[in-house]
Motif scaffolding. Structure first.
Motif, mmCIF file in Angstrom:
data_model
loop_
_atom_site.group_PDB
_atom_site.id
_atom_site.type_symbol
_atom_site.label_atom_id
_atom_site.label_comp_id
_atom_site.label_asym_id
_atom_site.label_seq_id
_atom_site.Cartn_x
_atom_site.Cartn_y
_atom_site.Cartn_z
ATOM 1 N N ALA A 1 71.522 52.802 41.698
ATOM 2 C CA ALA A 1 70.539 53.641 41.006
ATOM 3 C C ALA A 1 69.244 53.729 41.797
ATOM 4 O O ALA A 1 68.617 54.794 41.871
ATOM 5 C CB ALA A 1 70.272 53.077 39.606
ATOM 6 N N TYR B 1 70.943 63.153 37.395
ATOM 7 C CA TYR B 1 71.320 62.151 36.410
ATOM 8 C C TYR B 1 72.341 62.657 35.397
ATOM 9 O O TYR B 1 73.084 61.882 34.811
ATOM 10 C CB TYR B 1 70.088 61.608 35.674
ATOM 11 C CG TYR B 1 69.460 62.538 34.674
ATOM 12 C CD1 TYR B 1 69.952 62.643 33.375
ATOM 13 C CD2 TYR B 1 68.359 63.326 35.008
ATOM 14 C CE1 TYR B 1 69.377 63.493 32.460
ATOM 15 C CE2 TYR B 1 67.780 64.172 34.102
ATOM 16 C CZ TYR B 1 68.294 64.248 32.819
ATOM 17 O OH TYR B 1 67.714 65.098 31.918
ATOM 18 N N MET C 1 75.803 61.483 35.726
ATOM 19 C CA MET C 1 76.020 60.052 35.560
ATOM 20 C C MET C 1 75.941 59.648 34.093
ATOM 21 O O MET C 1 75.790 58.474 33.770
ATOM 22 C CB MET C 1 74.965 59.281 36.366
ATOM 23 C CG MET C 1 74.827 59.730 37.802
ATOM 24 S SD MET C 1 76.263 59.295 38.789
ATOM 25 C CE MET C 1 75.958 57.552 38.995
ATOM 26 N N PHE D 1 77.540 56.523 32.325
ATOM 27 C CA PHE D 1 76.960 55.190 32.482
ATOM 28 C C PHE D 1 75.995 54.887 31.339
ATOM 29 O O PHE D 1 75.933 53.768 30.851
ATOM 30 C CB PHE D 1 76.232 55.065 33.820
ATOM 31 C CG PHE D 1 77.159 54.917 34.994
ATOM 32 C CD1 PHE D 1 78.080 53.883 35.049
ATOM 33 C CD2 PHE D 1 77.114 55.813 36.038
ATOM 34 C CE1 PHE D 1 78.943 53.750 36.135
ATOM 35 C CE2 PHE D 1 77.968 55.682 37.132
ATOM 36 C CZ PHE D 1 78.881 54.642 37.173
ATOM 37 N N LEU D 2 75.244 55.901 30.927
ATOM 38 C CA LEU D 2 74.317 55.709 29.824
ATOM 39 C C LEU D 2 75.067 55.265 28.575
ATOM 40 O O LEU D 2 74.657 54.332 27.878
ATOM 41 C CB LEU D 2 73.552 57.006 29.548
ATOM 42 C CG LEU D 2 72.601 56.978 28.352
ATOM 43 C CD1 LEU D 2 71.479 55.986 28.595
ATOM 44 C CD2 LEU D 2 72.031 58.365 28.088
ATOM 45 N N TYR E 1 69.145 52.724 34.771
ATOM 46 C CA TYR E 1 69.535 54.132 34.608
ATOM 47 C C TYR E 1 68.303 55.004 34.354
ATOM 48 O O TYR E 1 68.119 56.047 34.990
ATOM 49 C CB TYR E 1 70.520 54.269 33.447
ATOM 50 C CG TYR E 1 71.034 55.674 33.260
ATOM 51 C CD1 TYR E 1 72.227 56.085 33.851
ATOM 52 C CD2 TYR E 1 70.309 56.609 32.521
ATOM 53 C CE1 TYR E 1 72.686 57.385 33.694
ATOM 54 C CE2 TYR E 1 70.757 57.908 32.370
ATOM 55 C CZ TYR E 1 71.946 58.287 32.956
ATOM 56 O OH TYR E 1 72.397 59.568 32.813
ATOM 57 N N THR F 1 66.045 56.351 37.091
ATOM 58 C CA THR F 1 66.482 57.465 37.940
ATOM 59 C C THR F 1 66.129 58.822 37.344
ATOM 60 O O THR F 1 66.341 59.851 37.981
ATOM 61 C CB THR F 1 68.016 57.424 38.167
ATOM 62 O OG1 THR F 1 68.687 57.755 36.935
ATOM 63 C CG2 THR F 1 68.461 56.053 38.630
#
Length: 267
Positions: free
Chosen positions: A133, A144, A147, A150-151, A182, A185
């Motif tokens: 990250a 973001y 991605m 991932f959150l 996270y 980013t």
């Protein structure tokens, strides 16, 4: 150059793994591998594919020690190579991290000891994600939105409700650490928070990012050391959104939740 049908890079990777899965990475071999990729960055794609394949095989066979070694190799590559070279192996790294962080994978593990090992690997994967990250954030290589899974993983970890208090606390700590990395980013924080709330409303999910953070602050308020008392103080502090990663290397649920809250409410 290929030796005996196997490229030098792959031979170097294989030499990083110990004879048993209970040992750590062979550092002399890892040093040689890093020197090789620094001189041959174009080989990172081949190396990324091999590591991804190796991780999947080791997970199936329950060789979790070698999965940890694979993450150590990824960490060294992330820390040693130029961020612009991330594109060579990012898809493989993302695939590996998704596999290791996904909580639903635990349902496929019936043995209690293996499940514990799997969870330890998940914690190590959070650390790998933190390096990834930071590289992404500095060089804006990936938006973001790509991605988002991932959150969801980190939120689920931060909401862990296991019966064992120690396990529940460890899982939540690493979930909050993942959220911290996270969020660091994200450039458009307002849009980011709004999107997550809107998505929760559309799906009928009662969870929101902020409620998850606040729930941890309430559940672990006994860990409050005066770092922060209310969300209002978090806003008025105007803390930088990217609290240092070192700040997240703490084992205090309340403080980690506070750091995340200050990130999403920064003005």
């Amino acid at each position: 150059m290929r030796v005996g049908g196997t490229s030098k890079g792959i031979k170097l990777i294989k030499s990083c793994y110990p004879d048993t899965q209970f040992e750590t990475v062979i550092h002399s071999s890892l040093d040689s591998l890093i020197k090789y990729v620094l001189m041959n960055p174009g080989k990172l794609g081949e190396i990324g594919k091999f590591l991804e394949k190796r991780v999947r095989k080791c997970l199936i066979r329950g060789r979790f020690g070698h999965v940890k070694v694979s993450l150590e190799i990824f960490n060294s590559i992330l820390n040693s190579t130029h961020a612009n070279q991330l594109t060579f192996y990012a898809p493989n790294l993302v695939s590996v991290l998704r596999e290791l962080l996904d909580p639903s994978a635990d349902q496929r593990v019936s043995n209690a000891s293996l499940l514990e090992e799997r969870q330890k690997i998940r914690f190590q994967a959070v650390d790998t994600f933190s390096i990834f990250a930071n590289v992404r954030y500095r060089h804006a290589l990936v938006d973001y939105k790509d991605m988002g899974f991932f959150l969801d993983y980190f939120v689920r970890m931060a909401e862990h409700t296991g019966s064992a208090a120690a396990e529940r606390r460890r899982m939540r700590i690493h979930g909050l650490k993942g959220l911290h990395y996270y969020i660091s980013t994200v450039d458009d924080l307002d849009g980011f928070v709004s999107k997550y709330i809107d998505l929760a409303r559309k799906t009928g999910d009662s969870r929101t990012l902020i409620s998850t953070i606040l729930d941890n602050m309430v559940a672990y308020r006994d860990e409050d050391t005066g770092y922060l008392v209310t969300p209002e103080e978090a806003v008025s502090s105007k803390m930088e959104a990217s609290d240092s990663a070192q700040e997240a290397n703490i084992d205090n649920v309340y403080r980690l939740a506070t750091i995340c809250l200050r990130q999403v409410l920064v003005v």
